[in-house]
Design a protein around this motif. Structure first.
Motif, short mmCIF file in Angstrom:
data_model
loop_
_atom_site.label_atom_id
_atom_site.label_comp_id
_atom_site.label_asym_id
_atom_site.label_seq_id
_atom_site.Cartn_x
_atom_site.Cartn_y
_atom_site.Cartn_z
N MET A 101 3.70 15.59 44.12
CA MET A 101 4.67 15.82 45.20
C MET A 101 4.23 15.02 46.41
N VAL A 102 5.22 14.43 47.08
CA VAL A 102 4.94 13.59 48.24
C VAL A 102 5.78 14.09 49.41
N GLU A 103 5.16 14.26 50.56
CA GLU A 103 5.95 14.61 51.74
C GLU A 103 5.88 13.50 52.76
N TYR B 86 1.41 22.20 58.17
CA TYR B 86 1.96 23.49 57.69
C TYR B 86 2.58 23.33 56.30
N SER B 87 3.57 22.42 56.19
CA SER B 87 4.21 22.25 54.88
C SER B 87 3.21 21.69 53.88
N THR B 88 2.26 20.91 54.36
CA THR B 88 1.25 20.34 53.46
C THR B 88 0.45 21.47 52.80
N ILE B 89 0.03 22.43 53.62
CA ILE B 89 -0.76 23.54 53.09
C ILE B 89 0.12 24.44 52.20
N ILE C 147 -5.26 16.86 63.22
CA ILE C 147 -5.13 18.33 63.25
C ILE C 147 -4.86 18.84 61.84
N ALA C 148 -3.92 18.18 61.16
CA ALA C 148 -3.58 18.59 59.79
C ALA C 148 -4.81 18.56 58.89
N SER C 149 -5.59 17.52 59.05
CA SER C 149 -6.76 17.35 58.19
C SER C 149 -7.72 18.53 58.34
N LEU C 150 -7.96 18.96 59.58
CA LEU C 150 -8.86 20.10 59.82
C LEU C 150 -8.26 21.40 59.25
#
Ligand SMILES: C[S@@+](CC[C@H](N)C(=O)[O-])C[C@H]1O[C@@H](n2cnc3c(N)ncnc32)[C@H](O)[C@@H]1O
Length: 288
Positions: free
Chosen positions: A74-76, A83-86, A112-115
């Motif tokens: 899946m690719v976003e 949020y959606s990644t997690i 931020i997402a990475s953390l």
């Protein structure tokens, strides 16, 4: 000025990060717990500052689709603060999938997402790439990770990039008939804010609902820079964006494939026409 609720130039995403990493239950109940991390992001968005994440209601619709379709890849497009990644990365992993790719243009959001992805315990399952999505699609294509196609492509970046990036995915052969599903956030024609409803720009749904003839007509409106003798997919597989660019292609504006037609699998409408709380559209590629 606009609505201050949506003024996002105030560093609220960094405040979110500070907030989450200073919660007293960080180590005891957040670390390694995607649902708990997501709940804290939702709480922050509700109680402190509005965020442009997909949120729990539409998120649940996409999570059900993932549980049902069991995508391998899946690719976003548009990861924002993760949020959606997690949420979806966790759902893909639970459904037995292989990997989740999140493509984000903004390095601060991506940091931020990475953390947060690491905090949720999903670091090894998710690859986060920081660049305009079209360049990341080319890079991953070159690496061969899409050789079996993308099972679910989630479009949630800037509205005026939905179509050009879908066209690139079509042209690179990343979508497989009878298999690949597109999930697009906030593309309904309902509501007042339609960034894509400008006179000469086709709407995402014109393409995804359009017939071959209608799509050929849409492409005629664009001046594509397309070298006649070279197959883009081959070129990108061999040398990535550098090879394509040196052959004269502009990966930001590559023609789509009118013969690829989609079947609508439904549109979920929240009943709210707020900027980021309208709807989610789901369609499956049926013909090539
Ligand atoms: C609505 S937010 C994404 C929300 C996220 N999917 C979620 O639900 O948590 C849109 C994001 O797309 C990113 N973006 C915009 N244009 C982009 C592009 N061309 N390539 C990659 N990311 C892009 C923005 O920086 C922003 O972080």
């Amino acid at each position: 000025m606009g609505n201050p609720k949506y003024n996002r130039e105030d560093g609220r995403e960094l405040v979110l990060l500070q907030h989450i990493f200073s919660l007293p239950h960080l180590e005891t109940s957040l670390r390694g717990n995607p649902a708990a991390v997501l709940a804290e992001i939702d709480r922050f968005a509700r109680e402190q500052s509005h965020l442009i994440h997909i949120g729990p209601e539409k998120g649940a619709v996409v999570s059900s689709l993932i549980a049902e379709r069991k995508p391998q890849i899946m690719v976003e497009l548009g990861g924002y603060v993760g949020y959606s990644t997690i949420l979806f990365g966790h759902a893909v992993r639970q459904a037995g999938g292989q990997h989740y790719f999140s493509l984000e243009i903004n390095p601060v959001s991506a940091a931020i997402a990475s953390l947060l992805i690491d905090l949720a315990g999903l670091k090894n399952f998710i690859t986060l790439l920081v660049a305009p999505a079209h360049l990341s699609l080319a890079r991953l294509t070159r690496q061969g990770v899409f050789d079996d196609g993308i099972d679910v492509l989630f479009l949630d970046h800037f509205k005026d990039r939905y179509l050009p990036d879908l066209w690139l995915a079509e042209n690179l052969g990343l979508l497989k008939p009878g298999k690949s599903v597109l999930v697009a956030d906030n593309v309904s024609r309902r509501g007042s804010r339609q960034e894509t409803d400008e006179p000469n720009k086709p709407h995402y749904l014109d393409w995804v609902r359009g017939s071959v003839e209608q799509k050929e007509e849409i492409l005629q409106r664009f001046a594509f820079n397309v070298p006649s003798d070279v197959q883009l997919a081959e070129m990108v597989r061999g040398g990535g964006d550098a090879a394509a660019i040196s052959a004269g292609w502009d990966l930001a504006l590559v023609p789509g494939m009118p013969r690829m037609t989609y079947e609508s699998l439904g549109q979920y409408y929240t009943g709210r026409d707020d900027f980021n709380e309208k709807d989610v559209d789901i369609a499956q590629l049926i013909a090539q």
